[in-house]
Write a protein that holds these residues in place. Structure first.
Motif: not given
Length: 278
Positions: A86-93, A108-111, A155-166
């Motif tokens: 797996e690798r980060l795209t420049p946009e995700l980084k 927020i505990s995780g993304f 999995f995390v304890e707490g709130g989460t959000r989604n990142l946009a880039h893959p």
């Protein structure tokens, strides 16, 4: 540098680990590779990158990831977990740097990070393969990996959000190795079906993206044995337009959603017959 520690699992990963490490350039200096006995050039590639290399025997992915969380000297408040392919795209980084470069809401505990599979260099954007969200970025002390034999997720304890880039899941294994691994994973899936999970298993219906996927899989497992593999292939390849992913997509969907799922059913049928004779 971004205040994030990166953990990568490897085993004979010379084909992909270089790209994984390169995708982290400029993000952080705190990169840890946990290797489980590679005999190829993986160690040399990791050493040349400057990442910290440790060795730990492999039991299963969940155990390996939880060992890393518990024992590695991670320096930062946030952890990012990757596989060697797996690798980060420049946009995700850039997105991670921006998100963690500013104060994050304490609730927020995780993304969740969307994953884009590349199968033998072909991005699979159809067949329900994209986007699939995975918890990979979380606060230290807030995240763990499920105690499952197969299909383990963080999995995390707490709130989460989604990142946009893959992130890119770059599958470059030969088909010989790919099918050999899936044969082993089919055994693990049958074990999980007959003796469900351990502590910390994400529950279907909890609102987590993985939980929603498992709820759908619950419907799958209520369908007739053997027939359901063909129905899943039809759904992904025809209804969800998997045929638009070209020849590589055809290979992937036949092997992943037909052969692999049929193999699980065959092994499940075999195991139940053996149990009934006892």
């Amino acid at each position: 540098m971004t205040p994030v520690s990166v953990v990568i699992l490897t085993f004979n990963s010379e084909a992909t680990i270089g790209a994984t490490l390169q995708s982290l350039a400029g993000l952080t200096h705190d990169v840890h590779v946990v290797d489980s006995g590679s005999t190829d050039a993986t160690h040399d590639i990791v050493a040349a990158s400057g990442a910290q290399l440790v060795h730990h025997p492999f039991e299963n992915y969940g155990s390996q990831r939880n060992w890393a969380i518990a024992h590695l000297p991670l320096r930062h408040e946030w952890q990012l977990h990757l596989d060697a392919d797996e690798r980060l795209t420049p946009e995700l980084k850039a997105e991670i740097a921006a998100v963690l470069g500013a104060p994050v809401d304490p609730a927020i505990s995780g993304f969740y990070v969307p994953r884009l599979v590349h199968f033998h260099e072909k991005p699979l954007r159809h067949g329900g393969m994209y986007p699939i969200y995975h918890m990979r970025l979380f606060r230290t002390g807030k995240g763990h990996c499920e105690a499952r034999k197969y299909d383990q997720h963080f999995f995390v304890e707490g709130g989460t959000r989604n990142l946009a880039h893959p992130m890119i899941d770059d599958i470059r294994l030969t088909l010989t190795e790919w099918t050999a691994r899936h044969n082993r994973w089919a055994d693990a899936e049958v074990d999980e079906i007959l003796n469900p999970g351990g502590d910390g298993v994400i529950q279907a219906g909890s609102g987590d993206p993985v939980a929603e996927k498992r709820r759908a899989r619950g419907w799958y497992y209520r369908a007739p044995l053997f027939l359901r593999a063909f129905l899943l292939f039809f759904y992904r390849y025809v209804v969800k337009l998997g045929f638009l992913d070209g020849k590589e997509g055809l290979i992937f969907y036949v092997l992943q959603t037909l052969w692999f799922r049929f193999l699980i059913d065959a092994k499940l049928y075999e195991r139940r017959k053996a149990m009934a004779r006892k």
